[in-house]
Enzyme design. Sequence first.
Site, PDB file in Angstrom:
ATOM      1  N   CYS A 110       5.296  13.312  -7.840  1.00  0.00           N
ATOM      2  CA  CYS A 110       4.592  14.347  -8.597  1.00  0.00           C
ATOM      3  C   CYS A 110       3.501  13.713  -9.470  1.00  0.00           C
ATOM      4  O   CYS A 110       3.773  12.749 -10.204  1.00  0.00           O
ATOM      5  CB  CYS A 110       5.586  15.093  -9.499  1.00  0.00           C
TER       6      CYS A 110
ATOM      7  N   HIS B 193       0.828  -1.227   0.000  1.00  0.00           N
ATOM      8  CA  HIS B 193       0.000   0.000   0.000  1.00  0.00           C
ATOM      9  C   HIS B 193       0.849   1.258   0.000  1.00  0.00           C
ATOM     10  O   HIS B 193       0.332   2.342   0.265  1.00  0.00           O
ATOM     11  CB  HIS B 193      -0.961  -0.015   1.207  1.00  0.00           C
TER      12      HIS B 193
ATOM     13  N   CYS C 144       8.367  21.843 -14.081  1.00  0.00           N
ATOM     14  CA  CYS C 144       7.121  21.105 -13.837  1.00  0.00           C
ATOM     15  C   CYS C 144       6.333  21.803 -12.729  1.00  0.00           C
ATOM     16  O   CYS C 144       6.901  22.181 -11.712  1.00  0.00           O
ATOM     17  CB  CYS C 144       7.429  19.662 -13.410  1.00  0.00           C
TER      18      CYS C 144
END
Length: 244
Positions: free
Chosen positions: A127, A119, A153
């Site tokens: 990102c 998990h 970005c």
Amino acid sequence: MQDKIQKARDAIARAEKLLVFTGAGISKESGVPTFREADGLWEKFKAEDFATLDAFKRNPREVWKWYRERRALALKVKPNPAHYAVVRLEEAHEDFLVATQNIDNLHQRAGAKKVLELHGNIMHSYCMKCGHLVDESAGELPGEVPSCPCEDCDGLMRPKVVWFGEQLDPHDLERSFQFASECDCCIVIGTSGLVYPAAQIPFLARRNDATIIDVNPEPSAITPIADYFLAGPAGQIMPRLVEE
Ligand code: APR
């Protein structure tokens, strides 16, 4: 109980391929809350408000605040005797895997090497635009809703955990299912066994005639298929399974 402990110890000693499958209960004695017990996280927080992609898109600040609090707790607590007992099992078994549902990094902090985090890991962020990965166990990402540190970005960073409705990493899932289908002993520690696909792991081991050892103060969805149900806290039971 001693008789069951001894039989479980014998099954572990005989195991050629040993799988350990863990849930939130193994970290309870470290001070990390479980999810579905009376004092569990899902009794206090609605999973749909904090642990889904929609929740993050709706309210990234609130979701980040929640994960920062959980990260701070994970950094503050320490592995407990159950985590260290699992490391002893890894040291004694060449063919070994911990498949954990936990994101608290405590298996690794106890020294476990062969860990599959089904998990994700609460210390990691990535990102949503370029995938840039950051390991924050060293420190915090800047900003209430951190943005990607990459020059060109402007993506948002999110915790690298599997939210409800999201797919688990197919490679990790395949590897854990394959290992479960081939193991001859599976120790299940501190899970309600209610969340799929991870909860399928002990059933795959069972289908391979593996010995199933269930360590939990309460019966769980796994207990009916267990050869040995060792009722008690993992921090007390696990050291008895590995002591000389
Ligand atoms: N030692 C061992 N087990 C314990 C202890 C302890 N000291 N204390 C509690 N437990 C057991 C509880 O009896 C329960 O069966 O741990 C289990 C915790 O169950 P959950 O809260 O459902 O946690 P888990 O099974 O890990 O949940 C699976 O659900 O919400 C998602 O992503 C989340 O990974 C999590 C998944």
